[in-house]
Design a protein around this motif. Structure first.
Motif, PDB file in Angstrom:
ATOM      1  N   UNK A 164     -15.903  -5.310  -0.075  1.00 23.20           N
ATOM      2  CA  UNK A 164     -15.577  -3.878  -0.149  1.00 23.20           C
ATOM      3  C   UNK A 164     -15.109  -3.462  -1.539  1.00 23.20           C
ATOM      4  N   UNK A 165     -15.048  -4.432  -2.444  1.00 21.34           N
ATOM      5  CA  UNK A 165     -14.464  -4.222  -3.777  1.00 21.34           C
ATOM      6  C   UNK A 165     -13.110  -3.499  -3.648  1.00 21.34           C
ATOM      7  N   UNK A 166     -12.263  -4.079  -2.797  1.00 22.53           N
ATOM      8  CA  UNK A 166     -10.951  -3.487  -2.529  1.00 22.53           C
ATOM      9  C   UNK A 166     -10.085  -3.544  -3.778  1.00 22.53           C
ATOM     10  N   UNK A 167      -9.121  -2.643  -3.858  1.00 29.44           N
ATOM     11  CA  UNK A 167      -8.229  -2.633  -5.017  1.00 29.44           C
ATOM     12  C   UNK A 167      -7.251  -3.797  -4.972  1.00 29.44           C
ATOM     13  N   UNK A 168      -6.899  -4.218  -3.760  1.00 27.92           N
ATOM     14  CA  UNK A 168      -5.985  -5.351  -3.654  1.00 27.92           C
ATOM     15  C   UNK A 168      -6.105  -5.991  -2.274  1.00 27.92           C
ATOM     16  N   UNK A 169      -5.806  -7.286  -2.218  1.00 26.92           N
ATOM     17  CA  UNK A 169      -5.756  -7.994  -0.941  1.00 26.92           C
ATOM     18  C   UNK A 169      -4.338  -8.535  -0.786  1.00 26.92           C
ATOM     19  N   UNK A 170      -3.645  -8.075   0.242  1.00 22.88           N
ATOM     20  CA  UNK A 170      -2.255  -8.488   0.452  1.00 22.88           C
ATOM     21  C   UNK A 170      -2.187  -9.447   1.637  1.00 22.88           C
ATOM     22  N   UNK A 171      -1.734 -10.657   1.371  1.00 21.22           N
ATOM     23  CA  UNK A 171      -1.638 -11.673   2.429  1.00 21.22           C
ATOM     24  C   UNK A 171      -0.192 -11.711   2.915  1.00 21.22           C
ATOM     25  N   UNK A 172       0.051 -11.100   4.076  1.00 15.57           N
ATOM     26  CA  UNK A 172       1.409 -11.077   4.646  1.00 15.57           C
ATOM     27  C   UNK A 172       1.605 -12.324   5.495  1.00 15.57           C
TER      28      UNK A 172
END
Ligand code: ADP
Ligand code: ASP
Ligand code: MG
Length: 418
Positions: A164-172
């Protein structure tokens, strides 16, 4: 407005209360105007329970059917989370991996993602829907359900972020970032504010289960901005504060200028050692031994071949402990008499402990301090491998915690500037 992928692991969605908290956290991000894709794991303990159930029916479960069973845990969580989001007045939709076309190869129980068709997700996002996707699963080109290996939801999240060409991936997760070593083993372990992608790759590949190795590979390949942070904080904490918390995986080495030489100590109990004794030392022997192992789709980690005495040598290597029995079987049936080994000795009670840091490139004495520390604790080293930024040793399983604690202390990791 940004497109952000969140991922919540098993503990983070381990109860209805926790799922409600995740929904609250997502509501905060959504109300701040962000488009959200959420990847979730099965509730904690669920995947273990499903695998144990399969083993009650078949001691060595059929891999295709095992994936059918093991993948169901995530399907429960996506539905529950979507409901919790709807309760808060948000638009949400749950999808299994195959429903959003997570295409994998057919290597059941450890499949690799080949491609994700992001069109459906994009159209939902445009409609203001929070898209909730089951981690750990996909389907191969024939529609067979596959799973991505334990801890695979991290990889689902990063692969989606890449697609998705995301701005960030946050791994909680259930710790507030990446530590110098597993804080469950060394309470003095310290959280790192940043870690380079390369170091994270080594830490993950050497056993730090905070991120699955393949997720880090994806992040590196597609330059996905990746952060590990806690899901157990107050979901109503200020968004700006939350967005800066945890550990950022960076791509620049220069932020490391004033940092410690060593970033962390990784360890893995998942290994087993196999030695073929008195193998004739001639061309092609390594291939004759490891060829059939590769054909059986067994990954080999460390390999050590001794210098020869009288034209004979010992050949040792390590494999994942889950594949130990299979590897021994391949060696006994297809390799032993063929290469003319005197004996095949297996030891599943070993572990690997590794010292990791890009500072090793410019500092000497790391290996000698590692070996001295282990010697002072009376720990025998069975195998050693090194790369530019890590030193790994195989030691007896029973010394693992002692080795990790001693090395963590010897390298001053509790004190180093983060
Ligand atoms: P999740 O279910 O969220 O995917 P995991 O159990 O897979 O969580 O990963 C988080 C765990 O990883 C932590 O609880 C911690 O015990 C372990 N861990 C191992 N090494 C590290 C490390 N270097 N830093 C932080 N956590 C680590
Ligand atoms: N539920 C899977 C596991 O326990 C995948 C994951 O949690 O990442 O391994
Ligand atoms: Mg995990």
């Amino acid at each position: 407005m940004a497109l952000i992928v969140h991922k919540y692991g098993g503990t983070s969605v381990g109860s209805p209360e926790r799922i409600r908290n995740v929904a609250k956290r997502l509501a905060k991000w959504s109300r701040a105007g962000h488009q959200l894709v959420v990847v979730v794991s099965a509730m904690s303990g669920e995947t273990n329970r499903l695998i144990a159930l399969a083993k009650e029916i078949q001691a060595n479960p059929d891999p295709r059917e095992l994936d059918v069973v093991a993948s169901t845990g995530e399907q429960v969580t996506i539905g529950l989370l979507a409901m919790a989001l709807k309760n808060l007045g948000l638009k949400a939709k749950s999808y299994t991996g195959p429903q959003v076309h997570v295409l994998t190869d057919s290597a059941y129980t450890k499949a690799r993602i080949i491609e994700i068709d992001e069109k459906k997700i994009r159209s939902d996002l445009q409609d203001g829907v929070i898209v909730v996707v089951a981690g750990f699963q996909g389907a191969d080109e024939f529609g067979n359900i596959t799973t991505l290996g334990r801890g695979g939801s991290d990889t689902s999240a990063v692969a989606l972020a890449a697609a998705l060409r995301a701005d960030e991936c946050l791994i909680y997760t259930d710790v507030d970032g990446v530590y110098t070593t597993d804080p469950r083993i060394v309470p003095e372990a310290r959280r790192l504010h940043t870690i380079t992608f390369e170091e994270m790759l080594e830490m993950a590949s050497l056993g730090s289960k905070v991120l699955q190795i393949r997720s880090v590979e994806f992040a590196g390949k597609y330059k996905v901005p990746l952060r590990v942070l806690s899901s157990l904080t107050d979901p109503d904490m200020a968004l700006e504060e939350e967005a800066r918390s945890g550990t950022l995986i960076t791509f620049e080495e220069d932020t490391k200028m004033e940092k410690a030489v060593i970033s962390g100590i990784a360890f893995s109990r998942d290994e087993a050692k196999i030695t073929l004794t008195r193998v004739p030392d001639r061309p092609g022997v390594a291939y004759q031994i490891l060829g059939p192992i590769a054909e059986a789709n067994i990954d080999v980690d460390m390999i050590v071949q001794n210098i020869s005495v009288d034209g004979m040598t010992d050949f040792s290597f390590t494999v994942h402990r889950n594949e130990y029995a299979k590897a021994m079987d391949v060696l006994n049936t297809r390799v032993k008499s063929h290469v003319g080994a005197a004996a095949i000795i297996g030891d599943p009670k070993i572990c690997k402990v590794s010292v990791v840091g890009i500072g090793m490139r410019s500092h000497v004495g790391i290996a000698s301090l590692t070996f001295r520390t282990l010697a002072e604790e009376g720990i025998n080293i069975q195998m050693i491998t090194t790369s530019e930024i890590k030193i790994s040793v195989v030691v007896d399983d029973k010394y693992m915690e002692l080795a990790v604690r001693a090395l963590h202390k010897a390298f001053g990791l509790e004190n180093a500037a983060a």
